[in-house]
Design an enzyme around this catalytic site. Structure first.
Site, PDB file in Angstrom:
ATOM      1  N   ASP A   1      46.882  53.567  60.825  1.00  0.00           N
ATOM      2  CA  ASP A   1      48.416  53.986  59.892  1.00  0.00           C
ATOM      3  C   ASP A   1      48.069  52.911  59.043  1.00  0.00           C
ATOM      4  OD1 ASP A   1      50.467  55.218  60.202  1.00  0.00           O
ATOM      5  OD2 ASP A   1      51.931  53.630  61.957  1.00  0.00           O
TER       6      ASP A   1
ATOM      7  N   ILE B   1      38.701  55.891  55.476  1.00  0.00           N
ATOM      8  CA  ILE B   1      39.701  57.482  55.222  1.00  0.00           C
ATOM      9  C   ILE B   1      40.525  57.525  54.029  1.00  0.00           C
ATOM     10  CG2 ILE B   1      41.270  57.073  56.999  1.00  0.00           C
ATOM     11  CD1 ILE B   1      40.939  59.843  57.851  1.00  0.00           C
TER      12      ILE B   1
ATOM     13  N   SER C   1      42.583  56.816  68.377  1.00  0.00           N
ATOM     14  CA  SER C   1      43.252  55.921  69.741  1.00  0.00           C
ATOM     15  C   SER C   1      42.191  54.988  70.280  1.00  0.00           C
ATOM     16  CB  SER C   1      43.541  57.228  70.673  1.00  0.00           C
ATOM     17  OG  SER C   1      45.044  57.644  71.423  1.00  0.00           O
TER      18      SER C   1
ATOM     19  N   ASN D   1      51.674  55.673  65.429  1.00  0.00           N
ATOM     20  CA  ASN D   1      52.318  55.892  66.241  1.00  0.00           C
ATOM     21  C   ASN D   1      53.460  56.251  66.395  1.00  0.00           C
ATOM     22  OD1 ASN D   1      54.782  54.245  65.416  1.00  0.00           O
ATOM     23  ND2 ASN D   1      53.451  52.649  64.422  1.00  0.00           N
TER      24      ASN D   1
ATOM     25  N   TYR E   1      45.167  51.491  71.145  1.00  0.00           N
ATOM     26  CA  TYR E   1      45.214  52.640  71.671  1.00  0.00           C
ATOM     27  C   TYR E   1      44.356  52.003  73.503  1.00  0.00           C
ATOM     28  CZ  TYR E   1      49.755  53.878  70.222  1.00  0.00           C
ATOM     29  OH  TYR E   1      50.777  54.116  69.023  1.00  0.00           O
TER      30      TYR E   1
END
Length: 174
Positions: free
Chosen positions: A36, A13, A123, A26, A127
């Site tokens: 992230d 990405i 997620s 987060n 996660y």
């Protein structure tokens, strides 16, 4: 009608040329692992600086909410940071919170006149959200949003692995 407004891409990405990419952030907004960390590394210090300003203004970013920063050195004008839910077996409102991530990111994109936006799998990494369930929420939420809104004109789901590629292909009828 909206099916041609949704694309699927397997790749990184941080290399997608678009108006905005979404970061599975987060709540601290200070970077982390997975997508992230990759976005913060590729985008350079400008993203972190704007995240620090947002934190100073409002604290972190609650689960399901979204904030927007510059794209820094990325081939995207903006990064929309959204905080997905941690999977707890589906009994703590995870599907609603995850849908809010997509909806609030799209609303923020719309407010900034974003025509093309790219989403990662929110997620599904540390996660722990099951990939199949997360993909269903993502596709359904985006399709519903696009039926009611002209912007963004194009949404791309950017997946990193074969498993997610197959899940999204099935859901999008490709």
């Amino acid at each position: 009608m909206n099916q041609n407004r949704i694309n699927l891409l397997k790749g990184d990405i941080t290399k997608v040329t678009t108006d905005a990419i979404v970061n599975a952030a987060n709540s601290s907004l200070l970077g982390g692992g997975g997508v992230d960390g990759a976005i913060h590394r590729a985008g350079g210090p400008a993203i972190l600086e704007e995240c620090k300003q947002i934190r100073a203004r409002q604290g972190g970013c609650p689960t399901g909410e979204a904030v927007i920063t510059t794209g820094g050195d990325l081939p995207a004008q903006y990064v929309i940071h959204t905080v997905g839910p941690v999977w707890n077996g589906g009994h703590k409102n995870e599907p609603k919170l995850l849908a809010n991530c997509y909806r609030n990111s799209l609303l923020l994109a719309q407010q900034h006149k974003v025509k093309i936006i790219a989403f990662p799998n929110i997620s599904t990494g540390v996660y722990g959200y099951p990939k199949d369930k997360a993909a269903q929420v993502a596709v359904q939420t985006v399709q519903e949003f696009l039926q009611e809104n002209k912007l963004p004109e194009q949404v791309t789901f950017v997946v990193f692995d074969e498993e997610n590629l197959r899940l999204y292909e099935q859901l999008l009828g490709e």
